[in-house]
Design a protein around this motif. Structure first.
Motif, PDB file in Angstrom:
ATOM      1  N   SER A  85       0.827  -1.210   0.000  1.00 56.98           N
ATOM      2  CA  SER A  85       0.000   0.000   0.000  1.00 56.98           C
ATOM      3  C   SER A  85       0.861   1.261   0.000  1.00 56.98           C
ATOM      4  O   SER A  85       0.563   2.241  -0.693  1.00 56.98           O
ATOM      5  N   PHE A  86       1.957   1.220   0.753  1.00 63.45           N
ATOM      6  CA  PHE A  86       2.882   2.364   0.843  1.00 63.45           C
ATOM      7  C   PHE A  86       3.502   2.642  -0.520  1.00 63.45           C
ATOM      8  O   PHE A  86       3.527   3.789  -0.994  1.00 63.45           O
ATOM      9  N   VAL A  87       4.002   1.584  -1.155  1.00 60.48           N
ATOM     10  CA  VAL A  87       4.651   1.735  -2.465  1.00 60.48           C
ATOM     11  C   VAL A  87       3.642   2.209  -3.513  1.00 60.48           C
ATOM     12  O   VAL A  87       3.944   3.087  -4.341  1.00 60.48           O
ATOM     13  N   GLN A  88       2.432   1.655  -3.473  1.00 60.52           N
ATOM     14  CA  GLN A  88       1.421   2.013  -4.465  1.00 60.52           C
ATOM     15  C   GLN A  88       1.084   3.503  -4.406  1.00 60.52           C
ATOM     16  O   GLN A  88       0.921   4.164  -5.445  1.00 60.52           O
ATOM     17  N   LYS A  89       1.015   4.053  -3.189  1.00 60.79           N
ATOM     18  CA  LYS A  89       0.709   5.480  -3.064  1.00 60.79           C
ATOM     19  C   LYS A  89       1.831   6.317  -3.666  1.00 60.79           C
ATOM     20  O   LYS A  89       1.570   7.340  -4.320  1.00 60.79           O
ATOM     21  N   LEU A  90       3.079   5.901  -3.474  1.00 60.74           N
ATOM     22  CA  LEU A  90       4.205   6.643  -4.053  1.00 60.74           C
ATOM     23  C   LEU A  90       4.184   6.567  -5.579  1.00 60.74           C
ATOM     24  O   LEU A  90       4.548   7.527  -6.263  1.00 60.74           O
ATOM     25  N   ILE A  91       3.741   5.428  -6.111  1.00 60.64           N
ATOM     26  CA  ILE A  91       3.601   5.299  -7.567  1.00 60.64           C
ATOM     27  C   ILE A  91       2.483   6.223  -8.057  1.00 60.64           C
ATOM     28  O   ILE A  91       2.634   6.939  -9.060  1.00 60.64           O
TER      29      ILE A  91
END
Length: 511
Positions: free
Chosen positions: A158-164
């Protein structure tokens, strides 16, 4: 809205010589000043510790990558962090919520698993279990919250997806995800980025970009996520786990000095980007390396490590902790026989004093006790000086020196060859010394194998030897005095060290 350091509130106006914002990039938190100051690598100076809640603080320590046994280089870091945590709780009266992250999926764990034909999770569980046993043997308090990377994959995804989604990160052809450092202008605020000599990577847009997610490779564990199979990068783990536990900001973030860059730098960058904030961790705490004699860092790559069980065969946990207390947490600490011998001597001075104080207070003096204002004044001054030292970047070395001065002065009173008797000041000093040292995490206990019977026998022998020695001194009988010295030396070989004085003799167990 938080102030940009060094804009200072009226209550903090005595802080001076602070660097301008363009250099420091550290934001003074709004909230409640604790009166303590701590070194901050972003400001490159000591800054005031200010908490949102005056009685509660959050703390995260980067834990081990559990692919091998811990060594005393790790131990010195965790002992020093344990001491700081105890100071915050016991002397600053703050409720500290502590968390530690365990990296249980990593290149080194995967490699060890392939070499030994063992599942990576079994490797991780084995060495994590060993790690906690080692920490317990050093009297290091276990964190209240323990997070493991393999148990937080959903949070990491979820953290990585938001940064993407916010275009702070990008996906490459092999399914890896990189953080775009050009989108984060403050990159390098903990430590200037080092790119010289860095291997070329066609997938990366910029040299300083770092992996949030590593694309799947054969024979490696992987998880299915929205952008493809793979596993977390090193830095994203801590950011995601800390954010899940503590939210968008944390008070203290701690680890070894080697983590300042790139690990903590990258954590701060991706966390600020994720939470859309200018400052994620308010206070970074970095512990200096443990060096072997010759100013060489202790590390597995140099093959100069000493295991924690091996250390405890030669020295007690209290002696090792005393060595940590007498050094600054921020700077390298030397490990050598001389350093450990000095630490043991310091510890024994306190142990001897506490025994001598007990004997003094419970002696057969016929005179009435007196308070001796001078001794009590000295005690109060030391108490105040120690609190100030601890508030000044946790300066335990000054505290130990102050306690030694206090003990030295008290010993002069104990050994006065007069009818004067001062039980109250000596008891108060002994109680204060015991309280300080136990709050630092020292147990001050004799070895476990000592039974009541053996202690009683040693007491009897020491008392008998003391009587014989005093008689020999009065008669100047060199032969008997030499015999007393032989007994003392033989007792030391049996791990019992005797301390002689004109009035009494006392003893402590030694390693």
């Amino acid at each position: 809205m938080r102030k940009v350091f060094p804009v200072i509130s009226r209550s903090l106006s005595h802080v001076c010589s602070l660097k301008p914002y363009k250099e420091t990039k550290w934001l003074m938190p709004n909230g409640n000043p604790t009166g303590a100051y701590i070194y901050n690598c972003v400001a490159d100076q000591k800054v005031p510790v200010i908490l949102n809640d005056p009685h509660i603080a959050t703390w995260y320590s980067c834990g081990p990558t559990v692919y091998d046994s811990a060594h005393i280089g790790h131990a010195s870091c965790y002992v020093k962090l344990d001491i700081i945590q105890r100071i915050i709780k016991s002397f600053l009266n703050i409720k500290l919520v502590t968390a530690m992250g365990i990296t249980d999926i990593d290149d080194k764990i995967i490699k060890k698993g392939l070499e030994t034909k063992t599942h990576f999770q079994n490797i991780a569980k084995q060495y994590e279990h060993e790690f906690w046993l080692d920490m317990s043997s050093l009297n290091i308090e276990k964190p209240l919250i323990i997070t493991r990377v393999s148990e937080h994959i959903n949070s990491i995804e979820s953290f990585v997806q938001k940064l993407i989604d916010t275009e702070m990160a990008y996906v490459t052809m092999d399914g890896s995800v990189y953080f775009d450092t050009t989108k984060y202008p403050s990159y390098g605020k903990l430590q200037r980025a080092q790119t010289e000599g860095e291997a070329a990577n066609e997938e990366k847009r910029n040299k300083t970009d770092f992996a949030l997610w590593k694309g799947h490779k054969p024979d490696e564990p992987s998880w299915n996520v929205k952008w493809g199979k793979g596993r977390p990068g090193w830095h994203i783990e801590c950011s995601a786990m800390v954010s899940k536990v503590f939210g968008s900001q944390i008070d203290f973030h701690a680890g070894g000095i080697d983590l300042q860059f790139p690990h903590h730098e990258n954590e701060e960058a991706q966390s600020c980007a994720y939470h859309n904030t200018r400052q994620w961790a308010n206070y970074w705490i970095h512990v200096g390396h443990l060096h072997v004699k010759g100013d060489t860092k202790m590390s597995k790559s140099l093959k100069n490590t000493i295991s924690i069980p091996e250390l405890l065969k030669s020295h007690s946990a209290d002696v090792f902790r005393m060595a940590c207390l007498t050094s600054s947490y921020r700077y390298p600490m030397e490990y050598s026989s001389e350093v450990m011998k000095t630490a043991e001597e310091v510890l024994n001075k306190f142990k001897f004093f506490l025994k001598d104080a007990f004997i003094y207070v419970n002696n057969n003096a016929v005179s009435n006790g007196d308070y001796k204002d001078k001794i009590l004044d000295d005690l109060q001054k030391i108490e105040e000086a120690n609190i100030e030292a601890l508030k000044n970047d946790f300066n335990t070395a000054v505290c130990i020196n102050n306690l030694l001065t206090l003990v030295s002065n008290a010993n002069k009173v104990i050994r006065l060859d007069t009818s004067e008797y001062y039980p109250v000041p000596i008891v108060l000093i002994a109680e204060y010394v015991t309280d300080m040292l136990t709050k630092f995490g020292l147990k001050l206990q004799e070895s476990a194998q000592d039974s009541v019977l053996s202690n009683s026998l040693i007491d009897t022998l020491v008392e008998f030897r003391h009587t014989v020695r005093l008689n020999a001194l009065s008669r100047k009988d060199k032969e008997v005095l030499q015999a007393c010295d032989i007994v003392r030396d033989k007792m030391k070989k049996m791990k019992v060290q005797i301390n002689d004085s004109n009035k009494t003799s006392s003893w402590v167990s030694v390693k």
